[in-house]
Design a protein around this motif. Structure first.
Motif, PDB file in Angstrom:
ATOM      1  N   LEU A 203       7.801   2.228  -7.720  1.00 58.67           N
ATOM      2  CA  LEU A 203       6.664   2.385  -8.610  1.00 58.67           C
ATOM      3  C   LEU A 203       5.961   3.705  -8.326  1.00 58.67           C
ATOM      4  N   SER A 204       5.447   4.292  -9.383  1.00 58.72           N
ATOM      5  CA  SER A 204       4.665   5.517  -9.252  1.00 58.72           C
ATOM      6  C   SER A 204       3.311   5.308  -9.907  1.00 58.72           C
ATOM      7  N   CYS A 205       2.326   5.987  -9.386  1.00 58.09           N
ATOM      8  CA  CYS A 205       0.987   5.939  -9.951  1.00 58.09           C
ATOM      9  C   CYS A 205       0.461   7.367  -9.991  1.00 58.09           C
ATOM     10  N   ALA A 206       0.376   7.907 -11.183  1.00 49.75           N
ATOM     11  CA  ALA A 206      -0.079   9.278 -11.355  1.00 49.75           C
ATOM     12  C   ALA A 206      -1.536   9.291 -11.795  1.00 49.75           C
ATOM     13  N   ALA A 207      -2.294  10.160 -11.175  1.00 51.93           N
ATOM     14  CA  ALA A 207      -3.711  10.286 -11.496  1.00 51.93           C
ATOM     15  C   ALA A 207      -3.937  11.492 -12.384  1.00 51.93           C
ATOM     16  N   SER A 208      -4.870  11.344 -13.278  1.00 52.33           N
ATOM     17  CA  SER A 208      -5.227  12.460 -14.149  1.00 52.33           C
ATOM     18  C   SER A 208      -6.736  12.442 -14.367  1.00 52.33           C
ATOM     19  N   GLY A 209      -7.252  13.578 -14.720  1.00 51.86           N
ATOM     20  CA  GLY A 209      -8.677  13.660 -15.012  1.00 51.86           C
ATOM     21  C   GLY A 209      -9.534  13.975 -13.811  1.00 51.86           C
ATOM     22  N   ARG A 210      -9.037  13.637 -12.630  1.00 51.92           N
ATOM     23  CA  ARG A 210      -9.731  13.965 -11.398  1.00 51.92           C
ATOM     24  C   ARG A 210      -8.706  13.957 -10.278  1.00 51.92           C
ATOM     25  N   THR A 211      -9.046  14.556  -9.182  1.00 46.14           N
ATOM     26  CA  THR A 211      -8.152  14.528  -8.036  1.00 46.14           C
ATOM     27  C   THR A 211      -8.536  13.362  -7.122  1.00 46.14           C
ATOM     28  N   PHE A 212      -7.531  12.651  -6.671  1.00 51.29           N
ATOM     29  CA  PHE A 212      -7.749  11.511  -5.792  1.00 51.29           C
ATOM     30  C   PHE A 212      -7.296  11.807  -4.374  1.00 51.29           C
ATOM     31  N   SER A 213      -7.171  13.083  -4.041  1.00 53.37           N
ATOM     32  CA  SER A 213      -6.642  13.432  -2.729  1.00 53.37           C
ATOM     33  C   SER A 213      -7.534  12.957  -1.590  1.00 53.37           C
ATOM     34  N   SER A 214      -8.814  12.739  -1.851  1.00 46.71           N
ATOM     35  CA  SER A 214      -9.722  12.280  -0.797  1.00 46.71           C
ATOM     36  C   SER A 214      -9.923  10.767  -0.837  1.00 46.71           C
ATOM     37  N   TYR A 215      -9.230  10.099  -1.750  1.00 48.71           N
ATOM     38  CA  TYR A 215      -9.383   8.657  -1.924  1.00 48.71           C
ATOM     39  C   TYR A 215      -8.268   7.908  -1.201  1.00 48.71           C
ATOM     40  N   ALA A 216      -8.599   6.766  -0.640  1.00 49.93           N
ATOM     41  CA  ALA A 216      -7.558   5.834  -0.238  1.00 49.93           C
ATOM     42  C   ALA A 216      -6.965   5.236  -1.514  1.00 49.93           C
ATOM     43  N   MET A 217      -5.698   4.927  -1.470  1.00 54.64           N
ATOM     44  CA  MET A 217      -5.023   4.368  -2.640  1.00 54.64           C
ATOM     45  C   MET A 217      -4.382   3.037  -2.268  1.00 54.64           C
ATOM     46  N   GLY A 218      -4.347   2.145  -3.231  1.00 51.92           N
ATOM     47  CA  GLY A 218      -3.775   0.841  -2.949  1.00 51.92           C
ATOM     48  C   GLY A 218      -2.931   0.333  -4.108  1.00 51.92           C
ATOM     49  N   TRP A 219      -2.079  -0.600  -3.764  1.00 55.39           N
ATOM     50  CA  TRP A 219      -1.303  -1.344  -4.757  1.00 55.39           C
ATOM     51  C   TRP A 219      -1.687  -2.813  -4.636  1.00 55.39           C
ATOM     52  N   PHE A 220      -1.861  -3.422  -5.779  1.00 54.97           N
ATOM     53  CA  PHE A 220      -2.167  -4.845  -5.865  1.00 54.97           C
ATOM     54  C   PHE A 220      -1.213  -5.471  -6.870  1.00 54.97           C
ATOM     55  N   ARG A 221      -1.108  -6.776  -6.863  1.00 56.67           N
ATOM     56  CA  ARG A 221      -0.262  -7.443  -7.852  1.00 56.67           C
ATOM     57  C   ARG A 221      -0.882  -8.765  -8.270  1.00 56.67           C
ATOM     58  N   GLN A 222      -0.509  -9.180  -9.459  1.00 58.44           N
ATOM     59  CA  GLN A 222      -0.990 -10.454  -9.966  1.00 58.44           C
ATOM     60  C   GLN A 222       0.148 -11.165 -10.685  1.00 58.44           C
ATOM     61  N   ALA A 223       0.509 -12.312 -10.157  1.00 55.84           N
ATOM     62  CA  ALA A 223       1.542 -13.141 -10.759  1.00 55.84           C
ATOM     63  C   ALA A 223       0.901 -14.105 -11.754  1.00 55.84           C
ATOM     64  N   PRO A 224       1.669 -14.605 -12.715  1.00 52.23           N
ATOM     65  CA  PRO A 224       1.109 -15.532 -13.705  1.00 52.23           C
ATOM     66  C   PRO A 224       0.457 -16.739 -13.044  1.00 52.23           C
ATOM     67  N   GLY A 225      -0.768 -17.020 -13.432  1.00 52.51           N
ATOM     68  CA  GLY A 225      -1.471 -18.176 -12.902  1.00 52.51           C
ATOM     69  C   GLY A 225      -2.028 -18.016 -11.517  1.00 52.51           C
ATOM     70  N   LYS A 226      -1.917 -16.805 -10.963  1.00 46.16           N
ATOM     71  CA  LYS A 226      -2.403 -16.572  -9.609  1.00 46.16           C
ATOM     72  C   LYS A 226      -3.440 -15.466  -9.608  1.00 46.16           C
ATOM     73  N   GLU A 227      -4.209 -15.414  -8.541  1.00 49.78           N
ATOM     74  CA  GLU A 227      -5.193 -14.355  -8.398  1.00 49.78           C
ATOM     75  C   GLU A 227      -4.506 -13.056  -7.973  1.00 49.78           C
ATOM     76  N   ARG A 228      -5.179 -11.975  -8.277  1.00 50.04           N
ATOM     77  CA  ARG A 228      -4.672 -10.684  -7.836  1.00 50.04           C
ATOM     78  C   ARG A 228      -4.697 -10.612  -6.316  1.00 50.04           C
ATOM     79  N   GLU A 229      -3.642 -10.030  -5.741  1.00 45.68           N
ATOM     80  CA  GLU A 229      -3.564  -9.942  -4.289  1.00 45.68           C
ATOM     81  C   GLU A 229      -3.218  -8.526  -3.842  1.00 45.68           C
ATOM     82  N   PHE A 230      -3.662  -8.226  -2.654  1.00 44.61           N
ATOM     83  CA  PHE A 230      -3.387  -6.935  -2.037  1.00 44.61           C
ATOM     84  C   PHE A 230      -1.921  -6.841  -1.655  1.00 44.61           C
ATOM     85  N   VAL A 231      -1.337  -5.662  -1.873  1.00 47.53           N
ATOM     86  CA  VAL A 231       0.044  -5.429  -1.486  1.00 47.53           C
ATOM     87  C   VAL A 231       0.132  -4.375  -0.390  1.00 47.53           C
ATOM     88  N   ALA A 232      -0.448  -3.206  -0.641  1.00 48.41           N
ATOM     89  CA  ALA A 232      -0.346  -2.112   0.317  1.00 48.41           C
ATOM     90  C   ALA A 232      -1.451  -1.105   0.048  1.00 48.41           C
TER      91      ALA A 232
END
Length: 118
Positions: free
Chosen positions: A18-47
């Motif tokens: 998976l890729s996540c490209a940012a536009s409109g601002r630079t996120f170089s100073s931001y921590a970045m995360g991946w989350f996921r949500q399966a059907p019928g479940k709450e969103r959960e942290f991945v990485a």
């Protein structure tokens, strides 16, 4: 401002990146995360990854199989997913956490579907 892509249908044991490209601002100073949500479940942290890429964090369920990385020059964060399991099926979201926040992510991508067949 965050555009996730790379999802798809894969058989169990396969890989996706998976890729996540940012536009409109630079996120170089931001921590970045991946989350996921399966059907019928709450969103959960991945990485998550620190702004420099020097620190990474993983949910126990993906540790050893997923790798998060970033390229600040490209304003992009990646999630390499190996040894995929049917239980990894979900919509995956990338998010950005500003330096002023310790937990809260302020920016979210639109999500990309990952489906793992058994």
């Amino acid at each position: 401002q965050l555009q996730a892509c790379g999802g798809g249908l894969v058989q169990a044991g396969g890989s996706l990146r998976l890729s996540c490209a940012a536009s409109g601002r630079t996120f170089s100073s931001y921590a970045m995360g991946w989350f996921r949500q399966a059907p019928g479940k709450e969103r959960e942290f991945v990485a998550a990854i620190s702004w420099s890429g020097g620190s990474t964090y993983y949910a126990d369920s993906v540790k050893g199989r997923f790798t998060i990385s970033r390229d600040n020059a490209k304003n992009t964060v990646y999630l390499q997913m190996n040894s995929l399991k049917p239980e990894d099926t979900a919509v995956y979201y990338c998010a950005a956490r500003p330096p002023s926040k310790r937990i809260e992510y302020d920016y979210w991508g639109q999500g990309t579907q990952v489906t793992v067949s058994s």
